[in-house]
Enzyme design. Structure first.
Site: not given
Ligand code: PLP
Length: 286
Positions: A33, A100, A145, A177, A201
């Site tokens: 996503y 499945r 993601k 994070e 991410l």
């Molecule tokens: N890290 C994670 C796990 C996230 O889910 C998100 C945002 O959804 C971020 C970092 C920040 O990403 P962005 O700045 O692209 O929204």
């Protein structure tokens, strides 16, 4: 303001749209996503988010068939259909529908696309956040993601129960994070962030802040950060597309940061101005 949904070509109220029982997103979380904020019918930084979405589904080997241009057009058309104001623009693709079975469905099975627009309020930059630490028990493909967010959901609920806004995930001594944000810090005048490897991410907001810092002659340091360093930071920052960038006052109840407010304010003001200009809106007062 009303929410709007889209699933494989059908548009309607999200509570009325249905997804087939066999969508692999339901069985396996077999999808990826992306999400941004739309203001004044304009999705912010849409090309950055679409680029990351393409990297995600390519890494997951999902046969998503639209071109970047076609997806962009669809997302912008959907943003044009909602009422005025700020919306979360969320979309995901799954590896199609089928029985499945863990391995991929038969070749030629089309990927599914779901889009969701729902009203949101962006967190104001003045809001100062509180965090808790949490061991990072997630998988090792966090640069993709994916829909597999169970640990993030559990940590988010723990944060609610502890009355804090976000978590600082850590692997041993090293900060990764948050459950839906990146964690950055200011130290000795530099903007510091853990490197964009497979354990975080690559946030679009993180990337934008690094770009802004470069333009403003603020040094940027991409290197591992320990928990001790974070507790000792001049400022701890939380960044995500629903909030841009917020300072942190406490982690696990201990005071942190609060030593470089002016530098953070310069970054926040520049970022808010960028957001307002791109969306032709006054979402942020600056
Ligand atoms: N890290 C994670 C796990 C996230 O889910 C998100 C945002 O959804 C971020 C970092 C920040 O990403 P962005 O700045 O692209 O929204």
């Amino acid at each position: 303001m009303k929410s709007l949904g889209y699933y494989n070509g059908k548009i309607g109220a999200p509570e009325e749209l249905t997804v087939p029982f066999t969508d692999r997103g339901l069985y396996f979380g077999d999808g990826v996503y992306d999400a941004t904020t739309s203001a004044n019918h304009i999705p912010f930084a849409i090309d950055d988010h679409i680029d990351r979405f393409f990297r995600s589904f390519q890494a997951a080997r999902i046969p998503f068939a639209m071109s970047k241009q076609e997806l962009r057009q669809l997302l912008c058309d959907l943003c044009a259909k909602v009422e005025d104001g700020c919306y979360l623009l969320y979309w995901h693709t799954t590896r199609g529908s089928g029985e499945r079975s863990h391995a991929f469905p038969p070749a030629g099975t089309p990927a599914n696309l779901l889009v969701y627009l729902t009203p949101c309020e962006m967190t104001p930059p003045e809001k100062v956040l509180t965090l808790m630490t949490a061991p990072d028990i997630r998988h090792h493909m966090l640069n993709v993601k994916t829909l597999n967010l169970l640990p993030n959901v559990l940590t988010a609920q723990q944060a609610v129960e502890q009355g804090v806004d976000e978590a600082v995930y850590h692997r041993g001594d090293y900060v990764t994070e948050g459950f839906h944000s990146n964690i950055m810090m200011i130290k000795d005048g530099a903007l510091c962030t853990p490197p964009a490897d497979n354990l975080i991410l690559p946030g679009i907001t993180r990337k934008h802040l690094m770009e802004l810092a470069h333009k403003m002659d603020i040094p940027v340091k991409e290197a591992p950060i320990t928990l001790t360093e974070l507790f000792d930071a001049d400022e701890v920052l939380v960044t995500n597309s629903g909030a841009l960038c917020n300072r942190v006052s406490h982690i696990d109840g201990k005071p942190v940061g609060d030593k470089a407010q002016d530098l953070v304010k310069r970054l926040q003001d520049a970022y808010a101005a960028w957001f307002n200009e791109e969306t032709h809106s006054q979402t942020f007062s600056c």
